[in-house]
Motif scaffolding. Sequence first.
Motif, mmCIF file in Angstrom:
data_model
loop_
_atom_site.group_PDB
_atom_site.id
_atom_site.type_symbol
_atom_site.label_atom_id
_atom_site.label_comp_id
_atom_site.label_asym_id
_atom_site.label_seq_id
_atom_site.Cartn_x
_atom_site.Cartn_y
_atom_site.Cartn_z
ATOM 1 N N TYR A 194 0.849 -1.177 0.000
ATOM 2 C CA TYR A 194 0.000 0.000 0.000
ATOM 3 C C TYR A 194 0.894 1.239 0.000
ATOM 4 C CZ TYR A 194 -3.703 -3.272 1.122
ATOM 5 O OH TYR A 194 -4.589 -4.323 1.073
ATOM 6 N N GLY A 195 0.512 2.243 -0.766
ATOM 7 C CA GLY A 195 1.361 3.418 -0.923
ATOM 8 C C GLY A 195 1.352 4.360 0.265
ATOM 9 N N ASN A 196 0.161 4.585 0.860
ATOM 10 C CA ASN A 196 0.015 5.488 2.003
ATOM 11 C C ASN A 196 0.689 6.848 1.766
ATOM 12 O OD1 ASN A 196 -1.250 3.454 3.822
ATOM 13 N ND2 ASN A 196 0.750 2.469 3.612
ATOM 14 N N PRO A 197 0.432 7.489 0.630
ATOM 15 C CA PRO A 197 1.157 8.728 0.334
ATOM 16 C C PRO A 197 0.912 9.848 1.337
ATOM 17 C CG PRO A 197 -0.653 8.409 -1.226
ATOM 18 C CD PRO A 197 -0.501 7.133 -0.459
ATOM 19 N N LEU A 198 -0.338 10.024 1.774
ATOM 20 C CA LEU A 198 -0.624 11.107 2.705
ATOM 21 C C LEU A 198 -0.013 10.841 4.070
ATOM 22 C CD1 LEU A 198 -1.964 13.795 3.274
ATOM 23 C CD2 LEU A 198 -4.100 12.571 3.789
ATOM 24 N N TYR A 199 -0.139 9.605 4.547
ATOM 25 C CA TYR A 199 0.465 9.229 5.829
ATOM 26 C C TYR A 199 1.973 9.458 5.792
ATOM 27 C CZ TYR A 199 1.884 6.254 9.766
ATOM 28 O OH TYR A 199 2.450 5.774 10.924
ATOM 29 N N ASN A 200 2.620 8.981 4.750
ATOM 30 C CA ASN A 200 4.074 9.134 4.637
ATOM 31 C C ASN A 200 4.477 10.597 4.516
ATOM 32 O OD1 ASN A 200 4.455 6.357 4.754
ATOM 33 N ND2 ASN A 200 4.334 6.108 2.531
ATOM 34 N N GLU A 201 3.675 11.367 3.803
ATOM 35 C CA GLU A 201 3.955 12.796 3.674
ATOM 36 C C GLU A 201 3.944 13.474 5.038
ATOM 37 O OE1 GLU A 201 1.320 16.528 2.181
ATOM 38 O OE2 GLU A 201 1.682 14.975 0.655
ATOM 39 N N ILE A 202 2.961 13.112 5.876
ATOM 40 C CA ILE A 202 2.842 13.735 7.197
ATOM 41 C C ILE A 202 3.988 13.290 8.108
ATOM 42 C CG2 ILE A 202 1.435 13.827 9.289
ATOM 43 C CD1 ILE A 202 -1.035 13.662 7.460
ATOM 44 N N VAL A 203 4.259 11.987 8.147
ATOM 45 C CA VAL A 203 5.334 11.481 9.012
ATOM 46 C C VAL A 203 6.679 12.085 8.618
ATOM 47 C CG1 VAL A 203 6.659 9.428 9.627
ATOM 48 C CG2 VAL A 203 4.178 9.347 9.661
ATOM 49 N N ASN A 204 6.981 12.052 7.332
ATOM 50 C CA ASN A 204 8.251 12.614 6.875
ATOM 51 C C ASN A 204 8.312 14.112 7.112
ATOM 52 O OD1 ASN A 204 9.102 10.092 5.991
ATOM 53 N ND2 ASN A 204 8.305 10.372 3.923
ATOM 54 N N GLY A 205 7.175 14.776 6.941
ATOM 55 C CA GLY A 205 7.137 16.219 7.162
ATOM 56 C C GLY A 205 7.345 16.588 8.617
ATOM 57 N N ILE A 206 6.708 15.845 9.522
ATOM 58 C CA ILE A 206 6.878 16.103 10.952
ATOM 59 C C ILE A 206 8.330 15.873 11.361
ATOM 60 C CG2 ILE A 206 6.336 15.194 13.253
ATOM 61 C CD1 ILE A 206 3.467 14.814 12.314
ATOM 62 N N TYR A 207 8.895 14.770 10.925
ATOM 63 C CA TYR A 207 10.282 14.451 11.284
ATOM 64 C C TYR A 207 11.243 15.523 10.760
ATOM 65 C CZ TYR A 207 14.529 11.699 11.944
ATOM 66 O OH TYR A 207 15.772 11.273 12.339
ATOM 67 N N ARG A 208 11.066 15.880 9.490
ATOM 68 C CA ARG A 208 11.962 16.870 8.882
ATOM 69 C C ARG A 208 11.823 18.234 9.563
ATOM 70 N NH1 ARG A 208 10.380 16.052 4.274
ATOM 71 N NH2 ARG A 208 8.796 17.672 4.125
ATOM 72 N N ARG A 209 10.581 18.651 9.800
ATOM 73 C CA ARG A 209 10.353 19.959 10.414
ATOM 74 C C ARG A 209 10.841 19.999 11.853
ATOM 75 N NH1 ARG A 209 10.703 25.008 10.090
ATOM 76 N NH2 ARG A 209 9.001 26.275 10.926
ATOM 77 N N TYR A 210 10.689 18.913 12.580
ATOM 78 C CA TYR A 210 11.158 18.807 13.965
ATOM 79 C C TYR A 210 12.649 19.093 14.040
ATOM 80 C CZ TYR A 210 12.122 16.368 18.458
ATOM 81 O OH TYR A 210 12.533 16.033 19.729
#
Length: 321
Positions: free
Chosen positions: A197-213
């Motif tokens: 499963y691609g989960n593009p929105l989930y991955n976008e949020i997780v990666n975004g939170i980690y990067r922004r943190y």
Amino acid sequence: MFKCPECSETMMLPACAACGYQVPNEDGIWILTDAPDLVLTGDGDQYIGYEHIGVGYSGSRRFVIEERDALFAEVVARWTGEGVFLDLGCGDGSITVPCASRGVRIIAGDISKGMLTLLRQRAAQNGIALDNVTLCRMNALDIPLADQTVQSVIANSVLHLISNPGKVITEIYRVLRKGGAFLCLDDRPGVTAGTEYGNPLYNEIVNGIYRRYWELLSERGIKPVKLSWKFDRDAFCSRLFGSKRTEVIKRGNVYAIPLKDGFLPRFTARGFSDQACVPGDLHEEVIESLLAEFRQRYGDDFMEIASKVVESDLVITFYVK
């Protein structure tokens, strides 16, 4: 069976016959080291304990016995037999507790007393007695056991938390009986290409939170801690142990994990090892800012967004002494 913290002679709890040292017991936990939970400075060995994480480590599932953990526990129980199993860095008991339900004699060791307390709570919530389990606060770099005393050892999610993981494995080898094994659990994708499963929105949020943190923290001069993420466990163990074999447990179940139950509780609790260097007050400040930013961007209910995945196979490697 144990090694006295004072004189290093072999002893049985609670007292050393050689020097008379009485091992403290706090709330059912034997205190076999006074080493700090976290060491990230100095010239000696560095390591990360999880005393500061507590209930955030497993989030809302901290009392659940996961099916994959129960399957691994069956393998540990079969290998250990009438011997003793050392769960080194046992954390909140994800493996110790299902092993205890199978009658295995266990030494559950962790440098975090808080995590050992959570282990007891997990057992209680599942109605599993710990009569056959000895809970110990211990340091994996100097295991307080005599030579050749246990039949099996695991150190799940431990080696990358230590700057000198080879020293830990050498200690594991020392305390194993001849014919005993160091059992290592890994994942292997158990599905063919194109079925994930691609989960593009989930991955976008997780990666975004980690990067922004880490962007926000780097502005304060703080960078993530990575001690031994590239350590080659297999190469080290293959040189040290007499033989190796692998067992695969096929899985493939489909399941969904929302942000609120998986990634976010652990991340907001500083539950990932690279967050260990972040001061608590600064972490809270950054997390509050991050959550506000992502609510504005993705909506107030963004934490309900889930990742749908196919469960990986379990790959168990036995390094036999």
